[in-house]
Design an enzyme around this catalytic site. Sequence first.
Site, mmCIF file in Angstrom:
data_model
loop_
_atom_site.group_PDB
_atom_site.id
_atom_site.type_symbol
_atom_site.label_atom_id
_atom_site.label_comp_id
_atom_site.label_asym_id
_atom_site.label_seq_id
_atom_site.Cartn_x
_atom_site.Cartn_y
_atom_site.Cartn_z
ATOM 1 N N PHE A 128 0.872 -1.177 0.000
ATOM 2 C CA PHE A 128 0.000 0.000 0.000
ATOM 3 C C PHE A 128 0.908 1.226 0.000
ATOM 4 O O PHE A 128 1.701 1.426 0.922
ATOM 5 C CB PHE A 128 -0.890 0.032 1.245
ATOM 6 C CG PHE A 128 -1.730 1.288 1.375
ATOM 7 C CD1 PHE A 128 -3.084 1.266 1.105
ATOM 8 C CD2 PHE A 128 -1.155 2.505 1.759
ATOM 9 C CE1 PHE A 128 -3.860 2.427 1.225
ATOM 10 C CE2 PHE A 128 -1.915 3.665 1.877
ATOM 11 C CZ PHE A 128 -3.271 3.619 1.604
ATOM 12 N N GLU A 129 0.779 2.036 -1.015
ATOM 13 C CA GLU A 129 1.487 3.312 -1.062
ATOM 14 C C GLU A 129 0.605 4.340 -1.736
ATOM 15 O O GLU A 129 -0.022 4.049 -2.758
ATOM 16 C CB GLU A 129 2.783 3.226 -1.878
ATOM 17 C CG GLU A 129 3.894 2.416 -1.284
ATOM 18 C CD GLU A 129 5.142 2.436 -2.163
ATOM 19 O OE1 GLU A 129 6.246 2.407 -1.606
ATOM 20 O OE2 GLU A 129 5.010 2.466 -3.406
#
Length: 380
Positions: free
Chosen positions: A279-280
């Site tokens: 997740f970014e």
Amino acid sequence: MMTPWRYVFLVLGIVISLHYILSFAHEGYGRATSLSSLKNQFGGAHPPYQTPVPDEYYVPDPILPPQGRKASAAIVMLARNSDLNGIISSMKQMEDRFNKKFQYPYVFLNEEAFSTEFKTRISELTDAKVEFGLIPHDHWYQPDSIDEEKAAASREDMVKNSVIYGGSVPYRNMCRFNSGFFYRHELLKPYKYYWRVEPDVKFFCDLDYDPFLIMQDQQKVYGFTVSLYEYERTIPTLWQAVREFMETHPGLVVNDNAMDFLSDDGGLTYNRCHFWSNFEIGDLDLWRGEAYSKFFDFLDEKGGFYYERWGDAPVHSIGAALFAKKDQIHFFNDIGYRHEPFQHCPQGDAHKKGKCWCDSKQNFDYEGYSCLKKYDKLFA
């Protein structure tokens, strides 16, 4: 004097005229006497459920974001054709929780051409723009500069020691690509921000604000939901290389950075904390900039992506911590997220506001293997 046939034609004309007038003036009559309705009643009939629900029953979703503003951003997914079902699961949740309202484009990347089935099924899930890109060969595959005999010996040793993905070359290709090449792809050049999404993840909460605008307006450059310790056997010489880079390029490390997230002794050693990069939400210009570009090239020349198993999570985390100010790194506390086996579940009012369906007691934030306390300590 009119013949009987003239009367017949006159009556038919009157009946047909009345039919058209009623069809336009009375919606119910029009539906009842339509060709499809008559067909159902007189031959060729099919079960009622095969007749689609009329359009007038559908309530359209609003597609304009609040305030009418949008950032220059895209949702990025690295996937293979075999990942289709996992991608559909992630993307459907992304649409339902967020993107149905905000309509940000998707960019899919693959080292092989996407199949027609993949493109069709993905495109059916969204009204947003979807693009499919092929990764350049040199950006994905192990470079010729790598000593394959040395790399193979390292993989064999990791397999013996049960290191996850220790024997996988494709996994190393992926880590190197995500570390230093995804943001260079032609399809991402028009954008400033990205949200990385992977197959088979879960988004637990409704997101009714635009995180890209938060990044833009508050000058954030990197956002995360989960942070944890890296597996030491995968990065035995990574910090040695980082220290060497810092010593030779001291002017590239910014003041008021997040070094204390990475190190408990001022940079002498690495505590192995990193942001979990599956997740970014980030600013592509962080990676495109001079500091990170030189940093990645330096690491790439060391060969650690193949001689060891350097992951994009520690590489990105170290890059963000050194080349951005600490207050430019943002914890998205209200985005409920799971990538097996860890999850972040919002707490308190954030859980209620987001209508989150995760159990708030099942939250990795302050478990023993989490690094969130070190992030919090940056601002103490």
